[in-house]
Design an enzyme around this catalytic site. Sequence first.
Site, PDB file in Angstrom:
ATOM      1  N   HIS A  98       0.683  -1.116  -0.069  1.00  0.00           N
ATOM      2  CA  HIS A  98       0.104  -0.055  -0.140  1.00  0.00           C
ATOM      3  C   HIS A  98       0.816   1.405  -0.035  1.00  0.00           C
ATOM      4  O   HIS A  98       1.646   1.609   1.071  1.00  0.00           O
ATOM      5  CB  HIS A  98      -0.957  -0.030   1.215  1.00  0.00           C
ATOM      6  CG  HIS A  98      -1.775  -1.211   1.238  1.00  0.00           C
ATOM      7  ND1 HIS A  98      -2.458  -1.912   2.400  1.00  0.00           N
ATOM      8  CD2 HIS A  98      -2.692  -1.828   0.226  1.00  0.00           C
ATOM      9  CE1 HIS A  98      -3.260  -2.673   1.892  1.00  0.00           C
ATOM     10  NE2 HIS A  98      -3.334  -2.704   0.685  1.00  0.00           N
ATOM     11  N   GLU A 107       1.191   4.025   2.916  1.00  0.00           N
ATOM     12  CA  GLU A 107       1.703   3.527   4.343  1.00  0.00           C
ATOM     13  C   GLU A 107       3.202   3.476   4.326  1.00  0.00           C
ATOM     14  O   GLU A 107       3.879   2.548   4.264  1.00  0.00           O
ATOM     15  CB  GLU A 107       1.123   2.041   4.577  1.00  0.00           C
ATOM     16  CG  GLU A 107      -0.427   2.081   4.503  1.00  0.00           C
ATOM     17  CD  GLU A 107      -0.964   0.554   4.674  1.00  0.00           C
ATOM     18  OE1 GLU A 107      -0.149  -0.309   4.643  1.00  0.00           O
ATOM     19  OE2 GLU A 107      -2.140   0.448   4.591  1.00  0.00           O
ATOM     20  N   HIS A 109       2.831  -3.122   7.392  1.00  0.00           N
ATOM     21  CA  HIS A 109       1.817  -2.242   6.689  1.00  0.00           C
ATOM     22  C   HIS A 109       1.673  -0.961   7.624  1.00  0.00           C
ATOM     23  O   HIS A 109       2.525  -0.600   8.734  1.00  0.00           O
ATOM     24  CB  HIS A 109       0.754  -2.783   6.753  1.00  0.00           C
ATOM     25  CG  HIS A 109       0.239  -3.769   5.805  1.00  0.00           C
ATOM     26  ND1 HIS A 109      -0.431  -3.616   4.521  1.00  0.00           N
ATOM     27  CD2 HIS A 109       0.926  -5.170   5.330  1.00  0.00           C
ATOM     28  CE1 HIS A 109      -0.664  -4.645   3.818  1.00  0.00           C
ATOM     29  NE2 HIS A 109       0.238  -5.473   4.194  1.00  0.00           N
ATOM     30  N   GLU A 111       1.381  -4.287  11.633  1.00  0.00           N
ATOM     31  CA  GLU A 111       0.680  -3.049  11.190  1.00  0.00           C
ATOM     32  C   GLU A 111       1.349  -1.868  12.076  1.00  0.00           C
ATOM     33  O   GLU A 111       1.323  -1.941  13.681  1.00  0.00           O
ATOM     34  CB  GLU A 111      -0.793  -3.201  11.462  1.00  0.00           C
ATOM     35  CG  GLU A 111      -1.420  -4.119  10.550  1.00  0.00           C
ATOM     36  CD  GLU A 111      -1.985  -3.510   9.386  1.00  0.00           C
ATOM     37  OE1 GLU A 111      -2.013  -2.204   9.223  1.00  0.00           O
ATOM     38  OE2 GLU A 111      -2.263  -4.391   8.525  1.00  0.00           O
TER      39      GLU A 111
END
Length: 721
Positions: free
Chosen positions: A400, A403, A496, A569
């Site tokens: 992504h 990010e 992420h 994350e």
Amino acid sequence: MQKKSDDPYERLLLLHLQHYGFLSDNSSGIPIKREWEGIQDSTASDMINSSSPSESSDSNLEEEQEESKPCSNFFSLNKALRTRQLVFDFDGERPIPRLRDPLDLFTIPSTSCPFQGVRWPIECDVICDKIQHIEWDPSEPETFYQPTGNEQTPMPVGEVRGNTVYCIDPATKASSFTYSRVGGSRGPIKSATSCANNQKEPTLAFESRFECGNLQKAVQVGQYDYGLTLRTDLYTTKHTQWFYFRVRNMREGVTYRFTIINLMKSSSLYGAGMCPLLYSEKTAWLKGEGWKRTGSSIRYYRNNIEQDGKALYSLTWTLEFPYDGDTCYLAHCYPYTYSKLQHYLREVISDPVRAAYCKLRVLCRSLAGNAVYVLTITAPSSSLAERKAKRAVVVTARVHPGETNGSWMMQGFLEFLLSDLPDAHLLRETFIFKVIPMLNPDGVVVGNYRCSLAGRDLNRNYRSMLRDSFPCIWYTRNMVKRLLAEREVVVYCDFHGHSRKNNVFMYGCNERKDASQCLQERVFPLMMSKNAKDKFSFRSCKFKMHKSKEGTGRIVMWRLGIRNSYTMESTFGGSTLGDRKGTHFSTLDLKSMGYCFCDTLLDFCDPDPAKMTRCLEELGVLLKQEIRRKLGREVDSLENLSDIDIESSTSGSNSTESDGLPVHLLNVTNQGKKKLLRSRKERNRLRQGRVQSAGKTDASKPYSCQTLNATTQHGDTEDQS
């Protein structure tokens, strides 16, 4: 002096290398064919027949070192076989042949061969300015913004009451990606600045046509008040969260207000104290300080605009720039561009120490033709058995593009792994690391938040067979498949960023079929929480596998056979834990999570089972407590419980927003079909059928075209229309 060869080809090659400065004498280390004592051809064939199978499939897994051995058999084998495609490893005195590494299809970056220029879609205007930022970390953690309750909520007023001062083409100017070139569009760059009304006071000068930038429009709605519109992901109408743009022509001591008016998420960490980032070039030059948290009167709220039937949201904040006439940048998170990655990789391969155990290759090319790099990091093996015994670890990031915190964690991971620390040396001796630091370079370049140039989320397409539409993902999955065929992959992790939750945490995969393994996948995250107590939250970790997430890398790799498959994350905000509670993460904090990942890997694979046993016991207690809290009853055994009983939703992103076919294929399927024209014979046959069904004529009498035309002219059969 190098002994001259009788082979004309060898002499030509030697002269060529000397001409370009690659070879000056024997110390160059480049082996040239030598004359050796004679040996029977039968000896060579006997050695080949008795040797182990070729390891050509494993040749890309670790850095190969050609060891000079005083053994004439090695060179006489090459001479006897008359081939340069075989090279030999030695297990003791026994030569083991394998195929020579093939030439790369794509250019391998090196000091003598610079990196290829960044490729942009042809419709993108790109300024020539080279954007660079210094790395800097504040001496004290920056605290969250504390709301006062008096924050304003300005509503968008549009261009009628405002003055458009910056505007570029929207993301949907072209329906889909066609082709790319270095530097983007051809010809001169169009001006993006316009001013409808004469202004006595100078207006801010905005710019975002550089790597990762994505401001589409700026409208001046007050003397020092600007409404900003972000460009959606290219070839889509969705995904506005990331922002990064440049501002010039400011005045010192003036309070400016910025309001982004087209954000799409209903909640954000800006509502929990997160602040935007500001970078001042004058501050960097004079004080050596880089990105800082900035802003007051910060508010995230729903505005009065809708798009495609969905409400939009605004982020507003005020700030004062530190200097007159400065060049400043505002961003959602610390930018990490594709060019920055190339610069870092160039440093790695230019260092002979690190290059000895780090091999850089191009895994594939993206849709735009940008290189997707893969690093193989491991210590050189002394024998074939030692090489085969190594287990593998796969780490990826930046699927992504918005990010960017994932890239900072990746850089910390690589810095630790490539260092001369004893733990780093032990990791390289124990494992083979396959690292893809940037899975979606095209999205990073154009400033997307979530999608690639296919207009789709790559992290929902790991199962896709469309290699040409999703090359980065297809080749990653294929690489892992080949790796699994050769050795065990002990951990897979994809880095992420998360926009709604603070701290760092992991998503894993729950083993539902084997109750004895129901806690195994939770051990690694628990160890992470112990190694980073003030940053990593184990309670935020989730292990459910939702059907909508079946196409993610985490679940696909788990189904391929990697038991410990995770996404890690990191928040865009900061920590709510321990001594760091209420403070933002810096780039050093993000990189420290990469260091922590390496430490945890050593703990997780420690031959002493004591740590693993303690973690499993602790997990059993924690899980029973959680179940008792949710179900209101005691649980003696975990074997009969499903993951539905254990945890709730992951509250992750809505994957349906970017699922489906690539945009260019979707446009093909949506094209209306042309109406097929019937021949005269077919039209007459249809007309005859309608006449017969009306019962105006004798059904048994065949009609000819002449009769049909006559009855039609008299109006006996059907109306003219």
